[in-house]
Write a protein that holds these residues in place. Structure first.
Motif, PDB file in Angstrom:
ATOM      1  N   ALA A 233      -1.856   3.641  -6.731  1.00  0.00           N
ATOM      2  CA  ALA A 233      -1.357   5.005  -6.528  1.00  0.00           C
ATOM      3  C   ALA A 233      -1.039   5.679  -7.861  1.00  0.00           C
ATOM      4  CB  ALA A 233      -0.114   4.979  -5.639  1.00  0.00           C
TER       5      ALA A 233
ATOM      6  N   PRO B  86      -3.280   8.289  -2.473  1.00  0.00           N
ATOM      7  CA  PRO B  86      -2.376   7.864  -3.544  1.00  0.00           C
ATOM      8  C   PRO B  86      -0.901   8.163  -3.260  1.00  0.00           C
ATOM      9  CG  PRO B  86      -4.379   8.725  -4.484  1.00  0.00           C
ATOM     10  CD  PRO B  86      -4.486   8.968  -2.995  1.00  0.00           C
TER      11      PRO B  86
ATOM     12  N   LYS C 172       1.585  12.059  -6.249  1.00  0.00           N
ATOM     13  CA  LYS C 172       0.154  11.771  -6.371  1.00  0.00           C
ATOM     14  C   LYS C 172      -0.630  12.459  -5.241  1.00  0.00           C
ATOM     15  CE  LYS C 172       0.833   9.322  -9.997  1.00  0.00           C
ATOM     16  NZ  LYS C 172       0.520   9.896 -11.320  1.00  0.00           N
TER      17      LYS C 172
END
Ligand SMILES: [Zn+2]
Length: 265
Positions: free
Chosen positions: A219, A87, A94
């Motif tokens: 993401a 991500p 992330k």
């Protein structure tokens, strides 16, 4: 494994079954399908990638001790060949490669076949309507599943010109291959809560993309992606289980991926 069950329910069911029976997973009841291209000097990378896969021989042959010994050193950008997009690749803050929960890497697989459409239009993008039509035939896509888009593109591998649409080194402006559309991606990751998405092309965004919105949408939900998969034609639309285990790189934005599928015989 019931395709309509959620990933969580499947795992709970399996855990309960094996806890009761004490039996290991019966692999003889499954075909094992390799969804991975081998890494080699022919591995396809993004045209702007500064390097490709290299394997340097450190040792090969008989040692002074009289036994044979072989070892290599490898070097590769994270994003090339069959690989993971963590991500963080398009999402600041992330998850990085080693932080992705295993439940997002080992999960029920849903395979949407768009080979005919992609063959007719190499800039094809999956639409929201086509996902809904798929669900009419196969049932609602369970939360937690890995949604794989089968375009038939791995038939071009490793011909970079055919696979990517252009093989000019350093120039990513003329790429052309199919991918997920943004509305389809939103439906899959935001509404259906897919655990991962994957594709048999170089990118979940189609080749002509310049804003990489599908990457950004995935993401934002901490959904990883699997790219440059192969052998998706050997999977059923529902019912397979994918095991997609990347190299566990601390802080990695992705990395080499060994992906296989279990298909019940
Ligand atoms: Zn990637």
């Amino acid at each position: 494994m019931r395709s309509v069950a959620t990933a969580g329910a499947v795992l709970v069911t399996l855990a309960g079954f094996y806890a009761q029976s004490g039996a290991p997973l019966d692999l003889s009841a499954h075909r094992l399908i390799d969804l991975t291209h081998a890494y080699s000097p022919r591995t396809v990378y993004w045209p702007t990638s500064p390097t490709k896969f290299t394997l340097d021989r450190l040792s090969y042959g008989k040692t002074d001790g009289g036994y044979f010994y072989a070892a290599n050193s490898l070097c590769t950008p994270e994003h090339g060949g069959t690989h993971l997009d963590a991500p963080i690749h398009f999402g600041e803050g992330k998850r990085t490669a080693e932080q992705i929960p295993l439940e997002q890497l080992i999960a029920p697989a849903v395979v949407i076949d768009v080979t005919a459409r992609a063959t007719a239009d190499r800039d094809y993008r999956l639409t929201r309507e086509e996902v809904l039509a798929f669900e009419k035939r196969h049932g609602r896509i369970p939360a937690g599943s890995s949604v794989l888009l089968r375009t038939g593109w791995s038939r071009h591998w490793p011909n970079a010109k055919a696979y990517m649409g252009d093989d000019t080194p350093g120039d990513a402006s003329k790429l052309s291959f199919p991918g997920f559309g943004v509305d389809a991606a939103r439906l899959l990751v935001e509404e259906r809560r897919a655990g991962a998405i994957g594709i048999d092309t170089a990118s979940i965004d189609y080749g002509r993309s310049t804003d990489f919105m599908v990457h950004r949408v995935a993401a934002a939900q901490n959904v990883p992606a699997f790219e440059n998969l192969t052998n998706l034609d050997q999977l059923p639309a529902t019912g397979a289980t994918i095991v997609a285990l990347p190299m566990k790189i601390e802080g990695g934005s992705g990395g080499p991926l060994r992906a296989v599928a279990l298909v019940r015989r």
